[in-house]
Design an enzyme around this catalytic site. Structure first.
Site, PDB file in Angstrom:
ATOM      1  N   ARG A  94       0.831  -1.217   0.000  1.00 34.63           N
ATOM      2  CA  ARG A  94       0.000   0.000   0.000  1.00 34.63           C
ATOM      3  C   ARG A  94       0.869   1.273   0.000  1.00 34.63           C
ATOM      4  O   ARG A  94       0.542   2.257   0.647  1.00 34.63           O
ATOM      5  CB  ARG A  94      -0.947   0.029   1.204  1.00 34.63           C
ATOM      6  N   SER A 153     -10.676   0.407   3.815  1.00 31.82           N
ATOM      7  CA  SER A 153      -9.855   0.160   5.008  1.00 31.82           C
ATOM      8  C   SER A 153      -9.225   1.478   5.445  1.00 31.82           C
ATOM      9  O   SER A 153      -8.520   2.105   4.660  1.00 31.82           O
ATOM     10  CB  SER A 153      -8.734  -0.827   4.696  1.00 31.82           C
ATOM     11  N   GLU A 201      -4.217   4.303   6.285  1.00 28.93           N
ATOM     12  CA  GLU A 201      -4.029   4.081   4.851  1.00 28.93           C
ATOM     13  C   GLU A 201      -4.635   5.255   4.075  1.00 28.93           C
ATOM     14  O   GLU A 201      -4.138   5.675   3.037  1.00 28.93           O
ATOM     15  CB  GLU A 201      -4.725   2.768   4.451  1.00 28.93           C
TER      16      GLU A 201
END
Ligand code: FAD
Ligand code: NAP
Length: 336
Positions: A163, A237, A332
């Site tokens: 990520r 998320s 994130e």
């Protein structure tokens, strides 16, 4: 044309009320270069907006929002075993997935139904169900904000990680990604070993899945457990799954035998959702926000939340996970 005082509510999947002082929609590299070169806009802070699905707006944007609307999908090369597909950054990611599946270009079926645009996909090396963008990435073109020059980045230049990419770190806010080229397979090497894909295919009585079957299975699973941003504001998320040294994982496992961990090189990747759930947050409503009842990792806006309220909830969650497990969660979602 530059729009003034534009509400960004329709342009972020959290559905947060924030305003852009100025907004420019660009549908070509030339239009983008013109905006970047415009002397009247020279002193404005610039913010690049894709589909707004990985964004927490905690305040108004007092400068210029550049909304990337560069479209077009093109097969630029075909070799014995691969298709090279170039997509404009403003194409909706899932539309690219559908296009590839319809044409038999294999490799991104596991990335079905991820919201957002193609241009943001390299930003955090989007991933799901055991596949990451880097697995099919060939190159991208990006316009340097300071000069308007177009540069090409190969995979190695993007410094992809879990990520992560160079565009989220060293080159943050320096380049606007204008197109992405993927190297996709002619042969369907389907990957069904992750999460619930196999169970879903079994439920559908499919034993030799095509890329379309895998895509449909992923879509079914996602629709069954993830809140639809059109109905309940969210950004997917909110936190990354933390990577911890494997010794730390072993230590935690003796205390919490059910902890979820997956090998990740020298480290172990912990399921952040499990940690958050253990701290009692799953399904908990805090004012206008909360952690989703079916997936603790997803923070939601119940209608009237502010970005600050969601940010504060994320702070509380991070603190309680650290106090309980000694593990730092990292956001994130891009916080502005
Ligand atoms: P935006 O939110 O508009 O922007 C994100 C960041 O990228 C911002 O910092 C922005 O400035 C920058 N940016 C955007 N476009 C460009 C560009 N062209 N050039 C340079 N910088 C740019 N992510 C996953 O990885 N896997 C998943 O499975 C997944 N599932 C999700 C499910 C839901 C329900 C939701 C709401 C989100 C999910 N996400 C997932 C997160 C999100 O969809 C991805 O990160 C997506 O790539 C964000 O794209 P976007 O166009 O909406 O980016
Ligand atoms: P899940 O299947 O319930 O799994 C929970 C976590 O365990 C996931 O985060 C996943 O990590 C990890 N995991 C599961 N099986 C694994 C395996 N075989 N090997 C390594 N790690 C494994 O997760 P979910 O919430 O339903 O999501 C399914 C997939 O969609 C995941 O890949 C997830 O990343 C992705 N997703 C991402 C977002 C986002 O916003 N980033 C939102 C929704 C879903 P990984 O996350 O590393 O895959």
């Amino acid at each position: 044309m530059i729009e003034k005082n534009v509400s960004l509510k329709p342009y972020n999947t959290f559905g947060l009320n924030a305003e852009a002082k100025l907004l420019a929609r660009v549908d070509s590299i030339l239009a983008l270069q013109e905006v970047l070169a415009d002397a009247t806009l020279k002193n404005e802070e610039r913010f690049i907006l894709g589909g707004g699905s990985n964004l927490l707006l905690t305040k108004d944007i007092s400068g210029l929002v550049i909304k990337n609307e560069l479209l077009g999908i093109e097969l630029i090369e075909e070799t014995e075993d691969s298709f090279f597909v170039k997509s404009g950054a403003g194409v909706v990611w899932h539309e690219l997935v559908i296009h590839c599946i319809a044409n038999g270009y294999a490799g991104i079926e596991n990335l079905s139904l991820i919201p957002g645009n193609v241009g943001a996909a390299p930003m955090q090396n989007i991933g799901a169900y055991g596949v990451e963008l880097k697995d099919v990435f060939h190159s991208l073109e990006a316009v340097e904000m300071a000069t308007g020059n177009v540069e090409t980045f190969a995979a190695v230049d993007c410094e992809f990680g879990y990520r992560e990419s160079v565009f989220k770190r060293k080159l943050k806010n320096q380049f606007i990604i204008s197109s992405v080229t993927l190297k996709l397979g002619k042969e369907a090497n389907v990957n069904t070993s992750y999460g619930a894909i196999e169970q879903e295919l079994e439920r559908l009585s499919i034993s030799s899945p095509t890329i379309k079957d895998v895509s449909e299975a992923v879509i079914n699973i996602r629709q069954s457990k993830l809140p639809d941003p059109k109905k309940l504001g969210n950004s997917g998320s909110f936190f990354k799954n933390p990577l911890v040294p494997t010794a730390k994982y072993e230590e935690l496992k003796t205390k919490y035998p059910n902890i979820l961990g997956y090998p990740a090189g020298e480290n172990t990747k912990l399921a952040a959702g499990w940690l958050i759930e253990q701290c009692g947050w799953k399904g908990k409503v805090v004012g206008n926000t909360g952690s989703h009842a079916l997936q603790a990792l997803v923070l939601v806006n119940y209608g009237n939340a502010t970005g600050v309220e969601i940010f504060n909830l994320s702070e509380q969650i991070m603190k309680s996970v650290y106090d309980a497990f000694g593990v730092h969660l990292e956001r994130e979602v891009n916080v502005y």
